[in-house]
Design a protein around this motif. Sequence first.
Motif, mmCIF file in Angstrom:
data_model
loop_
_atom_site.group_PDB
_atom_site.id
_atom_site.type_symbol
_atom_site.label_atom_id
_atom_site.label_comp_id
_atom_site.label_asym_id
_atom_site.label_seq_id
_atom_site.Cartn_x
_atom_site.Cartn_y
_atom_site.Cartn_z
ATOM 1 N N TYR A 48 -4.252 -6.976 70.221
ATOM 2 C CA TYR A 48 -4.578 -5.944 69.238
ATOM 3 C C TYR A 48 -3.322 -5.167 68.858
ATOM 4 O O TYR A 48 -2.553 -4.739 69.714
ATOM 5 C CB TYR A 48 -5.641 -4.973 69.775
ATOM 6 C CG TYR A 48 -5.910 -3.883 68.771
ATOM 7 C CD1 TYR A 48 -6.668 -4.147 67.635
ATOM 8 C CD2 TYR A 48 -5.345 -2.620 68.917
ATOM 9 C CE1 TYR A 48 -6.874 -3.175 66.679
ATOM 10 C CE2 TYR A 48 -5.549 -1.642 67.968
ATOM 11 C CZ TYR A 48 -6.313 -1.927 66.842
ATOM 12 O OH TYR A 48 -6.498 -0.969 65.892
ATOM 13 N N HIS A 49 -3.143 -4.976 67.547
ATOM 14 C CA HIS A 49 -1.962 -4.292 67.023
ATOM 15 C C HIS A 49 -2.366 -3.648 65.708
ATOM 16 O O HIS A 49 -2.702 -4.332 64.740
ATOM 17 C CB HIS A 49 -0.850 -5.323 66.815
ATOM 18 C CG HIS A 49 0.503 -4.757 66.587
ATOM 19 N ND1 HIS A 49 0.760 -3.719 65.726
ATOM 20 C CD2 HIS A 49 1.702 -5.107 67.113
ATOM 21 C CE1 HIS A 49 2.042 -3.453 65.715
ATOM 22 N NE2 HIS A 49 2.636 -4.276 66.560
ATOM 23 N N ASP B 230 -0.705 -2.231 63.423
ATOM 24 C CA ASP B 230 0.115 -2.595 62.269
ATOM 25 C C ASP B 230 -0.337 -3.932 61.682
ATOM 26 O O ASP B 230 -0.356 -4.119 60.457
ATOM 27 C CB ASP B 230 1.598 -2.670 62.652
ATOM 28 C CG ASP B 230 2.181 -1.306 62.980
ATOM 29 O OD1 ASP B 230 1.541 -0.288 62.636
ATOM 30 O OD2 ASP B 230 3.261 -1.262 63.597
ATOM 31 N N ASN C 256 -9.165 -7.129 74.988
ATOM 32 C CA ASN C 256 -8.512 -7.299 73.696
ATOM 33 C C ASN C 256 -9.532 -7.627 72.599
ATOM 34 O O ASN C 256 -9.505 -7.050 71.508
ATOM 35 C CB ASN C 256 -7.466 -8.412 73.807
ATOM 36 C CG ASN C 256 -6.674 -8.581 72.542
ATOM 37 O OD1 ASN C 256 -6.025 -7.658 72.068
ATOM 38 N ND2 ASN C 256 -6.711 -9.783 71.982
#
Length: 194
Positions: A57-58, A60, A100
């Motif tokens: 997970y990010h 951006d 996640n």
Amino acid sequence: MIVKAVKFMTGEQMNVTVICGSLRKESYNRKLLDLMKAEFPEHWEVEEAFLHHIPLYHADVEEVGTPEAVVKLKLAMMRADGVIIVTPEYNNGMPGVVKNALDWASSPPAHSALTHRAFALAGATPGSGGTALSQYQVRQTLTAAEAYVMPGPKMLVAGVAKKTNKDSGMLEDEKITRHVRKFVEAFDSWMHRF
């Protein structure tokens, strides 16, 4: 079969998504999920969501566009009346791939695939804890996302290696099979509540 069918709430079709929290092909949790699938009622339409290709997970990355594997996961959950997560336990906690996936599924909060959805948790381990600590953490995360997590019966399979047939590779234990039936019947009822 007739007696078993009567125990379920109705013959109304229910859409159920299942998730195995272990990526290993021959994992004990995959074997437990296979045993559970054999006990699913005919009125369940079952879809499996896979965690193999979900990136870390990010925010951006999410801002640019949700990855395809995440879109598939969220859609599978959103189509479901209920979701069953079968999770191993690593170092007294839930696997990173499960956390996640739940983080992705719950984001952004306005489009969470977890909120107000019925969930059930199960797990198997060679150890004595039966994945209790892992399931506790998964339950925490789901509860924080306002999911409806079935309180019981618990599906905690300890000592699973001794209950697996070495020749067939299948999980074969009559006591576990009976408990799986209770678990499946309870989840059918749980989904109907919502």
